[in-house]
Structures are given as C-alpha cells and as structure tokens.
Design a protein around this motif. Sequence first.
Motif, PDB file in Angstrom:
ATOM      1  N   UNK A   1     -12.571 -35.813  -4.370  1.00  0.00           N
ATOM      2  CA  UNK A   1     -12.916 -36.116  -5.750  1.00  0.00           C
ATOM      3  C   UNK A   1     -12.671 -34.893  -6.616  1.00  0.00           C
ATOM      4  N   UNK A   2     -11.537 -34.908  -7.307  1.00  0.00           N
ATOM      5  CA  UNK A   2     -11.198 -33.818  -8.218  1.00  0.00           C
ATOM      6  C   UNK A   2     -10.218 -34.350  -9.255  1.00  0.00           C
ATOM      7  N   UNK A   3     -10.142 -33.655 -10.349  1.00  0.00           N
ATOM      8  CA  UNK A   3      -9.259 -34.092 -11.425  1.00  0.00           C
ATOM      9  C   UNK A   3      -8.209 -33.016 -11.731  1.00  0.00           C
ATOM     10  N   UNK A   4      -8.658 -31.845 -12.173  1.00  0.00           N
ATOM     11  CA  UNK A   4      -7.751 -30.748 -12.515  1.00  0.00           C
ATOM     12  C   UNK A   4      -8.340 -29.420 -12.046  1.00  0.00           C
ATOM     13  N   UNK A   5      -7.457 -28.518 -11.686  1.00  0.00           N
ATOM     14  CA  UNK A   5      -7.848 -27.157 -11.333  1.00  0.00           C
ATOM     15  C   UNK A   5      -6.888 -26.186 -11.994  1.00  0.00           C
ATOM     16  N   UNK A   6      -7.392 -25.012 -12.319  1.00  0.00           N
ATOM     17  CA  UNK A   6      -6.545 -23.965 -12.889  1.00  0.00           C
ATOM     18  C   UNK A   6      -6.782 -22.663 -12.125  1.00  0.00           C
ATOM     19  N   UNK A   7      -5.703 -22.128 -11.593  1.00  0.00           N
ATOM     20  CA  UNK A   7      -5.747 -20.854 -10.879  1.00  0.00           C
ATOM     21  C   UNK A   7      -4.885 -19.848 -11.621  1.00  0.00           C
ATOM     22  N   UNK A   8      -5.296 -18.609 -11.633  1.00  0.00           N
ATOM     23  CA  UNK A   8      -4.526 -17.515 -12.212  1.00  0.00           C
ATOM     24  C   UNK A   8      -4.189 -16.507 -11.118  1.00  0.00           C
ATOM     25  N   UNK A   9      -3.088 -15.793 -11.317  1.00  0.00           N
ATOM     26  CA  UNK A   9      -2.698 -14.794 -10.327  1.00  0.00           C
ATOM     27  C   UNK A   9      -1.964 -13.647 -10.990  1.00  0.00           C
ATOM     28  N   UNK A  10      -2.276 -12.443 -10.568  1.00  0.00           N
ATOM     29  CA  UNK A  10      -1.453 -11.281 -10.852  1.00  0.00           C
ATOM     30  C   UNK A  10      -1.668 -10.251  -9.765  1.00  0.00           C
TER      31      UNK A  10
ATOM     32  N   UNK B   1      -7.185 -12.537 -21.852  1.00  0.00           N
ATOM     33  CA  UNK B   1      -6.388 -13.757 -21.992  1.00  0.00           C
ATOM     34  C   UNK B   1      -6.657 -14.712 -20.842  1.00  0.00           C
ATOM     35  N   UNK B   2      -6.816 -14.188 -19.653  1.00  0.00           N
ATOM     36  CA  UNK B   2      -7.124 -15.024 -18.490  1.00  0.00           C
ATOM     37  C   UNK B   2      -8.487 -15.679 -18.660  1.00  0.00           C
ATOM     38  N   UNK B   3      -9.467 -14.905 -19.061  1.00  0.00           N
ATOM     39  CA  UNK B   3     -10.812 -15.449 -19.228  1.00  0.00           C
ATOM     40  C   UNK B   3     -10.837 -16.538 -20.294  1.00  0.00           C
ATOM     41  N   UNK B   4     -10.059 -16.356 -21.376  1.00  0.00           N
ATOM     42  CA  UNK B   4     -10.020 -17.354 -22.443  1.00  0.00           C
ATOM     43  C   UNK B   4      -9.420 -18.668 -21.974  1.00  0.00           C
ATOM     44  N   UNK B   5      -8.584 -18.622 -20.936  1.00  0.00           N
ATOM     45  CA  UNK B   5      -7.955 -19.834 -20.403  1.00  0.00           C
ATOM     46  C   UNK B   5      -8.872 -20.597 -19.455  1.00  0.00           C
ATOM     47  N   UNK B   6     -10.038 -20.054 -19.137  1.00  0.00           N
ATOM     48  CA  UNK B   6     -11.073 -20.731 -18.354  1.00  0.00           C
ATOM     49  C   UNK B   6     -10.580 -21.182 -16.978  1.00  0.00           C
ATOM     50  N   UNK B   7     -10.145 -20.247 -16.127  1.00  0.00           N
ATOM     51  CA  UNK B   7      -9.657 -20.640 -14.796  1.00  0.00           C
ATOM     52  C   UNK B   7     -10.796 -20.920 -13.835  1.00  0.00           C
TER      53      UNK B   7
ATOM     54  N   UNK C   1      -1.443 -21.383 -12.874  1.00  0.00           N
ATOM     55  CA  UNK C   1      -1.134 -22.506 -11.996  1.00  0.00           C
ATOM     56  C   UNK C   1      -2.089 -23.653 -12.306  1.00  0.00           C
ATOM     57  N   UNK C   2      -1.551 -24.736 -12.849  1.00  0.00           N
ATOM     58  CA  UNK C   2      -2.348 -25.904 -13.222  1.00  0.00           C
ATOM     59  C   UNK C   2      -2.062 -27.044 -12.255  1.00  0.00           C
ATOM     60  N   UNK C   3      -3.110 -27.517 -11.619  1.00  0.00           N
ATOM     61  CA  UNK C   3      -3.009 -28.581 -10.619  1.00  0.00           C
ATOM     62  C   UNK C   3      -3.662 -29.837 -11.172  1.00  0.00           C
ATOM     63  N   UNK C   4      -2.894 -30.923 -11.213  1.00  0.00           N
ATOM     64  CA  UNK C   4      -3.391 -32.195 -11.736  1.00  0.00           C
ATOM     65  C   UNK C   4      -3.308 -33.277 -10.672  1.00  0.00           C
TER      66      UNK C   4
ATOM     67  N   UNK D   1       1.751 -29.603  -9.569  1.00  0.00           N
ATOM     68  CA  UNK D   1       1.358 -28.204  -9.673  1.00  0.00           C
ATOM     69  C   UNK D   1       2.347 -27.514 -10.605  1.00  0.00           C
ATOM     70  N   UNK D   2       1.869 -27.081 -11.767  1.00  0.00           N
ATOM     71  CA  UNK D   2       2.726 -26.481 -12.783  1.00  0.00           C
ATOM     72  C   UNK D   2       2.494 -24.979 -12.840  1.00  0.00           C
TER      73      UNK D   2
END
Length: 637
Positions: free
Chosen positions: A161-170, A238-244, A575-578, A586-587
């Motif tokens: 049960x999931x809808x969307x996830x957002x991961x960041x990487x550097x 900027x990462x924090x503002x994107x709410x990962x 990385x946006x997972x829908x 995965x975008x």
Amino acid sequence: MKNRIRRAVVAGLAVMPLTLTLGVAAAPDPAAEPAAGALPAPSSGFRVLPYLQAPGARTMTLSWVSELDEPGTVVVTGPGLRGPARLASEPERLDLMEYTQAELDQEIDGLEQGSWLWSDDSYKHSVGLDGLRPDHTYRYTVAQGDETFRGTFATAPTARRWDRLRLMAFSDTETEPMGAVEQREWELHPDGYTDGSVERPGPGSMWEQVHGSTTRYGEHTLRYPLDQRSALVENTEAIEAADPDLMLLAGDLVQGSGYQPAWDEFWRHFAGEYGTLASEVPLLTAIGNWETFGALNDGYGTPEDRSPAVIGRNRYHDYFDTPGDRDNPQYKDSYYRLDYGPVTLLTLDSTNGVPDENVDEGILTGEVFSGDDTNLTFDRRTTDTQGSFTASEYGAAFADVYPGLSPADTDLPNLNPGTEQWAWATEQLADARERGQIVLVQFHHAPYSSGVHGTPPNHVYADNQSGVAMRVYSPLFEEYGVAAVISGHDEMFERSWVDGDGDGVGFNVYDVGVAADGLRGEQLVESEGGELVPVGFNSRSQWSASADEPETWELDANGNPRLVDGGLHYGHLQMDLANTRCGAELTFSPVYLFPVLDDGYELVRTERRVYDDVVTVHLGDDGTPLAGPVKCRPDRG
C-alpha cells in the motif's frame, strides 16, 4: 566500536507526564572563541542535533551527540500511541572523536584560529522506536541538558500500500572548516559553449578579482562563485524544500574521516546550525575513500602504520546506525539493506578489492591496454579501487588500534566475487526480486565514468582509485533487475546506461558527486595536434552536465560576461516513484542550483533548475525494469 541502540516498543509504553523546560534548540556556535591555549568547556545540550536513522514502516532510530555524559529524553506522539511516549537515552562516549594536536594547531587563512573547534567530549545517544504505524507522521521532542529540539518524521509505507515516494541523492559533500573560504575549480568542456555565446571571463577580469581562478590541464580555469559551505547550504535547502522521503549520500561525506573538524562541519550542515535535513529526513550513507583518509592526520598513513585509515572508518561507524550490524557484524554498517515500502536499497562498500593493485608500484591484475572500455576484456579485468594501501596493511593497523583483535577481524571487506560481501549482495538481490521489490543500489566509486577516476589502473591513462572494478557487479544487477545504481567519486554529474545482453532492458548508473566539493569535467589528454580532448573511456555514457549542457554567456551593460544558462553546477538527483497500479514509474531528474549574480559577480540567490536529461524507467508489477510503458490489463484499471 559500534554503539549500542536502546530499543523500545513505543505502543507498549505507559503514558508519563512530560516535565521539561522547553527552549529554542541551538547547535554549538563554532565561531565562539576558545580561551587561549584551551578548547571550550563541554556545554550542556546538543553537539549534534537529533538525526534519523534506519527508517522502516514500524521503526525509526533517533540519534544525537552531546558533550556531557548525561542521558537525554525523547518524547514521541502520533497515530496509534496511547498518549505521549517518553524514553531515556544511554550516552556512550565516542573516544575516537577527540582532537589531535595537529587539529588543535591548525590555521586556516581567513578564519580565526580554532574558531571551528568544539570541546573534546562527544557522547552518542541512540534510541530505537518500534510499534509505529506505516505511512504516518510522528512528532518528537528531544531534551538534552538545557536544550530542546522538536521535529517530525514519517514512517515508510508498506510494500503493498503506497502511492508516491521521493528520494534524493548526491555525493562528495567532503565537508571541512576550510569550506567556508574555499571556492573550487569550475572545469569547462572543450566544446563548452552554445553557438553565439561569448567566452567566460579571462585572466585579470572582475570575476577573477572577486572569485579567483586556478589552472586545470595547464589552462586558466575560473573558480566557482560559491564557496563549498554556501554550496552545501543551498543544496540541502533545496532538497528539504522538495520534501523527500529519503536522502542518499553515496560516500565521501567529509574531507577526511580521520579529521574530526571535518565531521563537526558535516553535522553543522545536516543536524546543526546550517541545516536540519537529517532531523526530518532519514540519511542513508555509503562509505567512500575519504572515509579512510586522515587528512592532516597523516592521510592514509604509511605501509608500516595505516591507523589513520582505521580511525577514519570507525569514526564513520560510530556516527551511523544502519541495519548493517544485523547482517555483517564484523563489517558493521559498511554494507547494508534497507526496505522502504516497495523499494529495496542495497548499499555496498566499494572501498577495497583484493588482489590489491597500485599504479605507482606497477602492481596490476590485468594487462595494460588502451582505447575505450570496449577493450576491457576478461584478461584485462581490474580488482581494486584503492591503490593507496593494501588490505593486509589495513588489517595490521586494525589489530593495533583495537588490541585483542587480529588482522583477520578487520572491518574492511573485499568487493570481489567469492567474498562475504558478494555472497550477501547476491542473496539480498535474489530475495528482493522474489518479493517483487524495486531495487536501487548505491556505493561510492562510480563503475562507469568519463572523469579522472573513470579509467582502470591498467589503462594507459591509469587511475589509482578507479571505480572500474565495481563493474564486476553489473551482470548481477542486470540479472536481478536493478533499476538504478547511485555512485559518486568523480565529482561529476553523469548518467551511463548498462545493457549487457542488448535486450533493451538494463539499468542507469549515476555519478552524483556534485554535492558541494569539486566541479570536474571529463578526463582530458593532449592530442597529437596539441589540443585537449576527452579520453572517452566510458562508452556507456549517455549524458553529463559538463559535456551536454554547454554554457551561454552574454555581455551585461558594463561589458562583463554574465552566465545566463547551462554549465556544470552543484545539485542533486531527484527520484520520483509513482504507483501505476499495474507496475510503477521511476523518474530521474538531475537538479542543479543555478547561481544568480549581481553586476559585481556577488551571489544574489540560487535558482532550482533541471537539466535536459529527465529519464523515466517503467517497472513491472514484479519490480523489474521494462523496455517500455506498462500496459494495464482491463481488470486492473
């Protein structure tokens, strides 16, 4: 050694009254001048603010560091809890974090001597939370001494049960106090301008007067208009503002893990006065080559004494709490698995391979060759990523640093087939695939890169810390349907595509080493005609910010060149997972922070922009990458 985590089932705790004096949380001020010849006295409160570790659907670990040997108090509220739950921490002293004499005596031009130092006392606190509800937000309050910090965290959804996830990487944050005053080289590709663009400012220009310049490949090279500290602040904001949901940091966290001021600077950015990203978003880290480096404390050491490398690795171990301890106690959290809803993240340790190789000493596994990587045959394979020391040298130093342990007890794993790490990775990949998970892998050394670390030790343009040895995992990743590999090391922004069997299904490999340190382009060599040209070893390269995002400069009203678009900049991978209900998408969006400057070349702000290489990977309902979009059956919507 590794700190003990106190775990408690939150849902089963009795409600206790909260009697705390709440105030505004503040990290220790590194600008506070210590008394002459002495460090500041230990202060009550936080040395490192609370940061999130080992996230799960029903679990979370809260860690922090104090300067006094006093327990802290954690209060958690949220869905499913019978009122506020209160837990006490058990501090453990971090003996490795004491400053060396070289660190105490260090002077940095432009900074007040010693202004970046804290006290010599560090106590780690880790409180594990269990019994939480999946996909819910919880509030927490941590009281330590006379300071209080408030934050929130979210648990992972379930795999079903999931809808969307957002991961960041550097990668390659490489923090150090000098980052406050150092501006790094800003490399330019030989074909780095758009048609009609004027050239960058040259020697003697206003830019050079404001930001300076250096020399790369014998040519004048501008320094970037942000210092490293400012760059990381802009990036994390900027990462924090994107709410990962998760933050991946693929190694080289600090400019020498054996150098304590580098760690102090790291935590000021992620859980301190410069930012609190790690207090709201779980930080998932990999170990890089700089985590085995002592910086001014003797670098990698000597063949007779590699203790700086041992101390560096174990400082890293002491700070981070990951699931790795359960699977590989000898190697601690050097490699580990994390399941977060539908995603399985495998973090590998790419810092050592055996047989050892060393370019300087001519110790190579395969025969020397030239050309690009299509000439990388089996007989020319390479086995090591670390030419600065051998595994046996490290093992001997490990036994010296930890009396009672032998070199065989080393915490330095081998990356190659037939080793414990290889067997573990194979087992985890197979299990994740059986469960239908979407698999991501991270490690530090980019296996496919066009940068200076992109050629192996046995190439005519050799590198002593190349990531090419990690290509040994590529067939395994393809066999088990890995969606992407996240790496760093070359301080580039590059995407490579690996499809070994040519069936149109493979995986992307990213070098995301643009967090805040160097801004490097392709490895260049001088051609027979005397021109600088790329080596071009990485035939899998699909895009890089240096080669494929040319700069556009225009003259302003004063006749000075102004950058209006393009170029290599600090940034991160989003990385946006829908969930498509019949699979997933995965975008990957390569984000950069474009510097907006005034007429005097001073920074006004940065703008979040996205490079022209947004890639979407289509995934089946078993989590494996597909050659094209998923076609849903009528009964599934």
